[in-house]
Design a protein around this motif. Structure first.
Motif, short mmCIF file in Angstrom:
data_model
loop_
_atom_site.label_atom_id
_atom_site.label_comp_id
_atom_site.label_asym_id
_atom_site.label_seq_id
_atom_site.Cartn_x
_atom_site.Cartn_y
_atom_site.Cartn_z
N GLY A 1 0.86 -1.19 0.00
CA GLY A 1 0.00 0.00 0.00
C GLY A 1 0.89 1.23 0.00
N THR B 1 2.70 -1.96 -4.52
CA THR B 1 1.55 -1.14 -4.91
C THR B 1 0.92 -1.69 -6.17
N ARG C 1 -12.60 -4.43 2.62
CA ARG C 1 -11.31 -4.18 3.26
C ARG C 1 -10.92 -5.32 4.19
N GLN D 1 -9.54 -8.00 2.06
CA GLN D 1 -8.19 -7.62 1.59
C GLN D 1 -7.16 -7.85 2.69
N THR E 1 -3.72 -0.78 5.12
CA THR E 1 -5.04 -1.11 4.59
C THR E 1 -5.49 -0.05 3.59
N THR E 2 -6.47 -0.41 2.77
CA THR E 2 -6.97 0.54 1.77
C THR E 2 -8.13 1.34 2.36
N GLY F 1 0.07 5.39 -1.33
CA GLY F 1 -0.87 6.34 -0.74
C GLY F 1 -0.17 7.34 0.18
#
Ligand SMILES: NC(=O)c1ccc[n+]([C@@H]2O[C@H](COP(=O)([O-])OP(=O)(O)OC[C@H]3O[C@@H](n4cnc5c(N)ncnc54)[C@H](OP(=O)(O)O)[C@@H]3O)[C@@H](O)[C@H]2O)c1
Length: 216
Positions: free
Chosen positions: A7, A33, A79, A82, A70-71, A10
């Motif tokens: 991740g 990513t 989530r 994921q 986390t997204t 971000g």
């Protein structure tokens, strides 16, 4: 040692990669990513998509440590799934130590509650990882800036539906406000200074700088 950040493109991921590179101490930093082209600088970059677990096997191969960020996926259950997929892939890849980004106030909750995905991730990590660290983040000062900007622009925090935000995103925003009211973020640990080696900037200073008003 090879340290992975999943991740990595971000806001938080970029900040973590940059900090790790400054402190790397001979360690290799691997930024993971879905959009490798957005990551610049000396980190090694690999493709990895939480929604395509097969991509994570390759992304996490050979790493010694991994941070799972986390997204912001607002769809109920997405989530959480994921998080489980990322943890499973990391354990399968033989990671000896996995750090998972969670949130202060996390407790047993069911979807669509804001914290359900963190709870699911934390529990799965504890049950399956050989060694783990859970980072329970408090509310980011930068997120307060965004809330302040929205409130200043419209006079109120509501207006979210009119602004076209999807129901899932509105659920997250209002869930956070409910958590504030319940006191779930009212925790002072000193961990930022202990782990970061410098004191956090006071929220007042962050807001004043962002909103460019000395009276804030
Ligand atoms: N505690 C707080 O105050 C607070 C405030 C804001 C956010 N948060 C939480 O902190 C986390 C990070 O926030 P942020 O502001 O850094 O979010 P962000 O800037 O939106 O970054 C989200 C990251 O998730 C990645 N991502 C999205 N879908 C993915 C997928 N299917 N597979 C792999 N990666 C995926 C994105 O990368 P690509 O799209 O490039 O793949 C991006 O790197 C989120 O969980 C958010 O909910 C907490």
């Amino acid at each position: 040692m090879k340290i992975g950040v999943s991740g990595a493109s971000g806001h938080l991921g970029k900040a973590v990669v940059s900090e790790l590179l400054q402190r790397a101490g001979g360690h290799e930093v691997v930024a993971i990513t879905r959009t490798p082209e957005t990551v610049s600088g000396p980190a090694h970059v690999r493709f990895g998509d939480y929604d395509r677990p097969e991509s994570l096997a390759e992304a996490y191969a050979g790493l010694d440590r991994l941070l799972i960020i986390t997204t912001v996926a607002p769809e109920p259950g997405k989530r959480g799934a994921q998080n489980v997929a990322a943890i499973d892939a990391a354990v399968k890849a033989g990671l000896k130590h996995i750090a998972f980004m969670s949130a202060v106030g996390t407790r047993r909750e069911e979807e669509p509650a804001r914290g359900a995905s963190y709870w699911r991730g934390e529990q799965h990590l504890i049950a399956t990882a050989p060694a783990w660290t859970i980072l329970r983040m408090n509310f980011y000062a930068e997120a307060f800036v965004q809330l302040a900007q929205a409130a200043l622009g419209q006079g109120v925090l509501a207006g979210l539906t009119q602004a076209g935000l999807p129901a899932g995103a509105i659920n997250i925003v209002t869930g956070i406000q409910a958590s504030f009211a319940a006191g779930l973020f009212d925790i002072v640990t000193g961990d930022v200074e202990r782990l970061g080696g410098r004191p956090p900037r006071p929220l007042r200073d962050v807001l004043a700088a962002a909103l460019k008003s000395p009276s804030v």
